[in-house]
Design a protein around this motif. Structure first.
Motif, PDB file in Angstrom:
ATOM      1  N   GLU A 206     -69.051  -1.232 -27.456  1.00  0.00           N
ATOM      2  CA  GLU A 206     -69.724  -1.479 -28.742  1.00  0.00           C
ATOM      3  C   GLU A 206     -69.215  -2.746 -29.398  1.00  0.00           C
ATOM      4  O   GLU A 206     -69.983  -3.577 -29.858  1.00  0.00           O
ATOM      5  N   ALA A 207     -67.869  -2.905 -29.443  1.00  0.00           N
ATOM      6  CA  ALA A 207     -67.290  -4.050 -30.152  1.00  0.00           C
ATOM      7  C   ALA A 207     -67.721  -5.375 -29.531  1.00  0.00           C
ATOM      8  O   ALA A 207     -67.995  -6.349 -30.231  1.00  0.00           O
ATOM      9  N   LYS A 208     -67.822  -5.419 -28.203  1.00  0.00           N
ATOM     10  CA  LYS A 208     -68.160  -6.669 -27.506  1.00  0.00           C
ATOM     11  C   LYS A 208     -69.646  -6.902 -27.369  1.00  0.00           C
ATOM     12  O   LYS A 208     -70.078  -7.997 -27.043  1.00  0.00           O
TER      13      LYS A 208
ATOM     14  N   ALA B 164     -61.406 -10.315 -24.508  1.00  0.00           N
ATOM     15  CA  ALA B 164     -61.654  -9.933 -25.905  1.00  0.00           C
ATOM     16  C   ALA B 164     -62.594 -10.899 -26.629  1.00  0.00           C
ATOM     17  O   ALA B 164     -62.364 -11.273 -27.779  1.00  0.00           O
ATOM     18  N   ASN B 165     -63.668 -11.287 -25.948  1.00  0.00           N
ATOM     19  CA  ASN B 165     -64.688 -12.147 -26.556  1.00  0.00           C
ATOM     20  C   ASN B 165     -65.949 -11.333 -26.792  1.00  0.00           C
ATOM     21  O   ASN B 165     -66.115 -10.257 -26.212  1.00  0.00           O
ATOM     22  N   LEU B 166     -66.852 -11.862 -27.629  1.00  0.00           N
ATOM     23  CA  LEU B 166     -68.191 -11.288 -27.680  1.00  0.00           C
ATOM     24  C   LEU B 166     -68.833 -11.529 -26.327  1.00  0.00           C
ATOM     25  O   LEU B 166     -68.627 -12.577 -25.716  1.00  0.00           O
TER      26      LEU B 166
ATOM     27  N   ASN C 198     -56.519 -17.635 -27.333  1.00  0.00           N
ATOM     28  CA  ASN C 198     -55.542 -17.455 -28.418  1.00  0.00           C
ATOM     29  C   ASN C 198     -56.085 -16.438 -29.425  1.00  0.00           C
ATOM     30  O   ASN C 198     -57.247 -16.028 -29.335  1.00  0.00           O
ATOM     31  N   GLY C 199     -55.203 -16.030 -30.359  1.00  0.00           N
ATOM     32  CA  GLY C 199     -55.580 -14.982 -31.305  1.00  0.00           C
ATOM     33  C   GLY C 199     -56.732 -15.385 -32.215  1.00  0.00           C
ATOM     34  O   GLY C 199     -57.557 -14.549 -32.588  1.00  0.00           O
ATOM     35  N   GLU C 200     -56.822 -16.678 -32.552  1.00  0.00           N
ATOM     36  CA  GLU C 200     -57.914 -17.121 -33.438  1.00  0.00           C
ATOM     37  C   GLU C 200     -59.280 -16.946 -32.777  1.00  0.00           C
ATOM     38  O   GLU C 200     -60.253 -16.607 -33.441  1.00  0.00           O
ATOM     39  N   HIS C 201     -59.344 -17.206 -31.479  1.00  0.00           N
ATOM     40  CA  HIS C 201     -60.619 -17.002 -30.771  1.00  0.00           C
ATOM     41  C   HIS C 201     -61.063 -15.542 -30.905  1.00  0.00           C
ATOM     42  O   HIS C 201     -62.234 -15.255 -31.139  1.00  0.00           O
ATOM     43  N   VAL C 202     -60.102 -14.623 -30.740  1.00  0.00           N
ATOM     44  CA  VAL C 202     -60.438 -13.194 -30.836  1.00  0.00           C
ATOM     45  C   VAL C 202     -60.931 -12.887 -32.245  1.00  0.00           C
ATOM     46  O   VAL C 202     -61.958 -12.223 -32.436  1.00  0.00           O
ATOM     47  N   TYR C 203     -60.196 -13.402 -33.238  1.00  0.00           N
ATOM     48  CA  TYR C 203     -60.549 -13.146 -34.635  1.00  0.00           C
ATOM     49  C   TYR C 203     -61.959 -13.663 -34.920  1.00  0.00           C
ATOM     50  O   TYR C 203     -62.782 -12.997 -35.539  1.00  0.00           O
ATOM     51  N   HIS C 204     -62.237 -14.866 -34.420  1.00  0.00           N
ATOM     52  CA  HIS C 204     -63.555 -15.473 -34.623  1.00  0.00           C
ATOM     53  C   HIS C 204     -64.661 -14.567 -34.081  1.00  0.00           C
ATOM     54  O   HIS C 204     -65.684 -14.355 -34.726  1.00  0.00           O
ATOM     55  N   ASP C 205     -64.456 -14.018 -32.881  1.00  0.00           N
ATOM     56  CA  ASP C 205     -65.516 -13.235 -32.240  1.00  0.00           C
ATOM     57  C   ASP C 205     -65.587 -11.793 -32.750  1.00  0.00           C
ATOM     58  O   ASP C 205     -66.673 -11.228 -32.835  1.00  0.00           O
TER      59      ASP C 205
ATOM     60  N   LYS D  17     -63.716 -10.080 -35.528  1.00  0.00           N
ATOM     61  CA  LYS D  17     -63.185  -9.609 -36.820  1.00  0.00           C
ATOM     62  C   LYS D  17     -64.095  -8.517 -37.392  1.00  0.00           C
ATOM     63  O   LYS D  17     -65.316  -8.618 -37.323  1.00  0.00           O
ATOM     64  N   GLY D  18     -63.435  -7.484 -37.908  1.00  0.00           N
ATOM     65  CA  GLY D  18     -64.199  -6.374 -38.501  1.00  0.00           C
ATOM     66  C   GLY D  18     -64.737  -5.383 -37.489  1.00  0.00           C
ATOM     67  O   GLY D  18     -65.298  -4.358 -37.855  1.00  0.00           O
ATOM     68  N   ARG D  19     -64.570  -5.673 -36.194  1.00  0.00           N
ATOM     69  CA  ARG D  19     -65.153  -4.793 -35.171  1.00  0.00           C
ATOM     70  C   ARG D  19     -64.105  -3.981 -34.410  1.00  0.00           C
ATOM     71  O   ARG D  19     -64.451  -3.101 -33.640  1.00  0.00           O
ATOM     72  N   ILE D  20     -62.797  -4.333 -34.591  1.00  0.00           N
ATOM     73  CA  ILE D  20     -61.738  -3.659 -33.820  1.00  0.00           C
ATOM     74  C   ILE D  20     -60.570  -3.308 -34.755  1.00  0.00           C
ATOM     75  O   ILE D  20     -60.485  -3.828 -35.866  1.00  0.00           O
ATOM     76  N   ALA D  21     -59.650  -2.434 -34.269  1.00  0.00           N
ATOM     77  CA  ALA D  21     -58.564  -1.958 -35.133  1.00  0.00           C
ATOM     78  C   ALA D  21     -57.512  -3.037 -35.392  1.00  0.00           C
ATOM     79  O   ALA D  21     -56.841  -3.018 -36.428  1.00  0.00           O
ATOM     80  N   GLY D  22     -57.333  -3.995 -34.479  1.00  0.00           N
ATOM     81  CA  GLY D  22     -56.327  -5.028 -34.717  1.00  0.00           C
ATOM     82  C   GLY D  22     -56.179  -5.989 -33.559  1.00  0.00           C
ATOM     83  O   GLY D  22     -56.727  -5.768 -32.479  1.00  0.00           O
TER      84      GLY D  22
END
Ligand code: TXA
Ligand code: MG
Length: 324
Positions: A40-42, A130-132, A140-147, A149-154
């Motif tokens: 779902e998240a991806k 961990a990308n869309l 890196n962590g920012e790429h994950v956050y960009h794709d 955010k709001g969809r996973i626990a952390g």
């Protein structure tokens, strides 16, 4: 932080974590509901199976029916590391992890944070990149956050990853291993240990259907149109044409050639003389074109040997097979 992330995994939630290749999006591989949250998240198609990550080789026995001697040799040599091995699965593995197949893909990541998380969680962890779905894998962590955010626990953020492209996927469920996806461990390195391996014919010819479900999807694509150019001397003319149509242009090149092009966005992706540096920067380079809003992008190509095989595989997918 790692303890907290492990708790979320135990509770059936989804956590992004670093590996030596790319960031993964992990959930308990034995918990069907938890694994569904990854899809779902991806926005991942449910027919595309996931890789199960473990911290100790013994955990393999809980996941697979048997470990043939070829697989044992490879595990001995390359784990922890960027080699995923496909074997016949046991019942305990959640159905959606394997997308209904009778095999499961397993690897032991070579990253201290990943290994500690897996040990703390105490369960095998299913994790895709961990990308869309469709976007370049996060390094890196920012790429994950960009794709996501709001969809996973952390997100367990440990900065940039090392290898930069995903693990090699090798089917060891029958007598001769078959390469499904080139990656961080090269074919040459594998063959030095177990002799010649088969290569999925779809990796060489666009007319063949891939043996691995995930390899049929377009991936890694920047928003702009990407063309791979065999003869880089043609790139300046192609850039002129695109500019005359009012397009914002981009070039993917390397340190050796970066001063050669006049484009709005010139991205230097490592050193051609050391392909590991190109793999390391490949996905961040592809993301750069979106950040800089490039509309028409041309890329140099790389030799199809050693790490170049994985690099070209990702670039061909990113370009949707568009190579001139
Ligand atoms: O480096 C990596 O492998 C990263 C990190 C997070 O470990 N993970 C990763 O996962 O790249 P993902 O889901 O993006 O790619 C997994 C690939 C897909 O192409 C999938 O179709 C294939 O492995 N795969 C998984 N299980 C399979 C199976 N049982 N049979 C055939 N292919 C399988
Ligand atoms: Mg992926």
């Amino acid at each position: 932080m790692i303890k907290e992330a492990a708790l979320w995994i135990k509770k059936g939630e989804v956590i992004a974590f670093p590996t030596e290749t790319v960031y993964g999006l992990g959930a308990n591989a034995l918990d069907e509901q938890a694994v569904r949250k990854i899809f779902e998240a991806k926005g991942r198609p449910s027919d595309n199976p996931l890789i199960v990550h473990i911290a100790e080789a013994e955990q393999l026995n809980d996941l697979v029916l048997q470990v043939p001697s070829v697989a044992k040799k490879l595990i001995e040599q390359f784990w922890p590391g960027p080699l995923t091995i496909i074997l016949k699965k046991k019942e305990a593995v959640a159905e959606s992890v394997t997308a209904g197949l009778d095999t499961v893909a397993v690897r032991m990541p070579d990253h201290p944070v990943a290994l500690e998380l897996l040990k703390e969680a105490g369960v095998p962890v299913a994790a895709p990149s961990a990308n869309l779905s469709g976007k370049p894998s996060p390094t890196n962590g920012e790429h994950v956050y960009h794709d996501l955010k709001g969809r996973i626990a952390g997100i367990l953020d440990a900065g940039g990853t090392g290898v930069g492209v995903e693990s090699t996927v090798l089917d060891c469920s029958s007598d001769v291993p078959v390469l499904y996806r080139p990656g961080g461990v090269t074919v040459e390195e594998i063959e030095a240990i177990v002799g010649q391996v088969k290569i999925d014919p779809s990796l060489k010819s666009k007319d063949e259907a891939p043996l691995s479900p995930g390899m049929k999807y377009t991936h890694y694509s920047p928003n702009g149109s990407l063309t791979l150019v065999r003869n880089r001397m043609q790139i300046p003319t192609l850039l002129e044409e695109a500019k005359s149509q009012g397009k914002r242009t981009g070039v993917l090149t390397t340190e050796e050639n970066q001063d050669f092009y006049e484009a709005d966005v010139v991205v230097s992706c490592g050193k051609r003389s050391d392909l590991a540096t190109v793999a390391h920067k490949l996905y961040q380079s592809l993301r750069k074109f979106d950040e800089e809003k490039a509309e028409v992008i041309f890329s140099e190509i790389f030799p199809s040997e050693e790490m170049g095989i994985a690099i070209m595989n990702r670039l061909e997918k990113a370009a949707g097979g568009n190579i001139i």
